[in-house]
Design a protein around this motif. Sequence first.
Motif, PDB file in Angstrom:
ATOM      1  N   MET A   1       0.777  -1.128  -0.021  1.00  0.00           N
ATOM      2  CA  MET A   1       0.063  -0.160  -0.043  1.00  0.00           C
ATOM      3  C   MET A   1       0.938   1.335   0.083  1.00  0.00           C
ATOM      4  N   ALA A   2       0.528   1.973  -0.734  1.00  0.00           N
ATOM      5  CA  ALA A   2       1.215   3.322  -0.932  1.00  0.00           C
ATOM      6  C   ALA A   2       0.725   4.309   0.149  1.00  0.00           C
ATOM      7  N   ILE A   3       1.635   5.100   0.893  1.00  0.00           N
ATOM      8  CA  ILE A   3       1.286   6.105   1.829  1.00  0.00           C
ATOM      9  C   ILE A   3       0.095   7.181   1.074  1.00  0.00           C
ATOM     10  N   GLY A   4      -0.839   7.358   1.520  1.00  0.00           N
ATOM     11  CA  GLY A   4      -1.387   8.530   0.953  1.00  0.00           C
ATOM     12  C   GLY A   4      -1.517   9.885   1.625  1.00  0.00           C
ATOM     13  N   ASN A   5      -0.703   9.895   2.694  1.00  0.00           N
ATOM     14  CA  ASN A   5      -0.527  11.269   3.567  1.00  0.00           C
ATOM     15  C   ASN A   5       0.779  11.844   2.925  1.00  0.00           C
ATOM     16  N   GLU A   6       0.405  13.021   2.256  1.00  0.00           N
ATOM     17  CA  GLU A   6       1.586  13.526   1.461  1.00  0.00           C
ATOM     18  C   GLU A   6       3.007  14.037   2.583  1.00  0.00           C
ATOM     19  N   GLN A   7       2.432  14.584   3.809  1.00  0.00           N
ATOM     20  CA  GLN A   7       3.590  15.029   4.590  1.00  0.00           C
ATOM     21  C   GLN A   7       4.319  13.690   4.890  1.00  0.00           C
ATOM     22  N   VAL A   8       3.638  12.656   5.177  1.00  0.00           N
ATOM     23  CA  VAL A   8       4.554  11.235   5.746  1.00  0.00           C
ATOM     24  C   VAL A   8       5.182  10.814   4.180  1.00  0.00           C
ATOM     25  N   ALA A   9       4.554  10.925   3.038  1.00  0.00           N
ATOM     26  CA  ALA A   9       5.271  10.389   1.919  1.00  0.00           C
ATOM     27  C   ALA A   9       6.478  11.142   1.568  1.00  0.00           C
ATOM     28  N   GLU A  10       6.559  12.233   1.924  1.00  0.00           N
ATOM     29  CA  GLU A  10       7.750  13.174   1.406  1.00  0.00           C
ATOM     30  C   GLU A  10       8.819  13.266   2.859  1.00  0.00           C
ATOM     31  N   ALA A  12      11.447  11.705   5.009  1.00  0.00           N
ATOM     32  CA  ALA A  12      12.765  10.928   5.283  1.00  0.00           C
ATOM     33  C   ALA A  12      12.860  10.616   6.697  1.00  0.00           C
ATOM     34  N   LEU A  13      11.941   9.656   6.872  1.00  0.00           N
ATOM     35  CA  LEU A  13      11.976   8.860   8.248  1.00  0.00           C
ATOM     36  C   LEU A  13      13.100   8.467   8.945  1.00  0.00           C
ATOM     37  N   LEU A  14      13.601   8.865  10.066  1.00  0.00           N
ATOM     38  CA  LEU A  14      14.708   8.149  10.752  1.00  0.00           C
ATOM     39  C   LEU A  14      16.068   9.190  10.424  1.00  0.00           C
ATOM     40  N   ARG A  15      15.889  10.181   9.386  1.00  0.00           N
ATOM     41  CA  ARG A  15      16.925  10.701   8.673  1.00  0.00           C
ATOM     42  C   ARG A  15      18.128  10.961   9.612  1.00  0.00           C
ATOM     43  N   PRO A  16      18.095  11.525  10.703  1.00  0.00           N
ATOM     44  CA  PRO A  16      19.288  11.882  11.443  1.00  0.00           C
ATOM     45  C   PRO A  16      20.218  10.828  11.932  1.00  0.00           C
ATOM     46  N   LEU A  17      19.412   9.578  12.207  1.00  0.00           N
ATOM     47  CA  LEU A  17      20.080   8.003  12.373  1.00  0.00           C
ATOM     48  C   LEU A  17      20.690   7.665  11.082  1.00  0.00           C
ATOM     49  N   ARG A  32      12.283   1.866   9.738  1.00  0.00           N
ATOM     50  CA  ARG A  32      11.461   2.787   8.772  1.00  0.00           C
ATOM     51  C   ARG A  32      10.266   1.870   8.326  1.00  0.00           C
ATOM     52  N   ALA A  33      10.569   0.621   7.969  1.00  0.00           N
ATOM     53  CA  ALA A  33       9.620  -0.010   7.317  1.00  0.00           C
ATOM     54  C   ALA A  33       8.487  -0.341   8.436  1.00  0.00           C
TER      55      ALA A  33
END
Length: 107
Positions: A1-10, A12-17, A32-33
Amino acid sequence: MAIGNEQVAERALLRPLYEDDYFPDHLLDKGRAILLRLCERIETEQPADLAALYALTRGVLEAEFEAAGSEFETVAREEIGEEFWFIATAYGFADADAEELIAARDW
């Protein structure tokens, strides 16, 4: 399933790590998954209130860490907690309590 929420889709989760060589990318990919699966559940189940949202966040990471015999250090815990809060606010739960989102954690 593709993420529909634009904020979340854009985001980069966990980027600092990922930017810190201390944290292995393959483990961050797994984290991240897990966060993205939480987003999918939020989009599918559409929690009606904070109690329902908090119920979705319970146990999200615990099983993975138990299976790996691992735990988080402070920087990772704080970053992951921030991502939980970001996800909650991105889905319209601006009044979510960041600590309550991760209250059941054992990490």
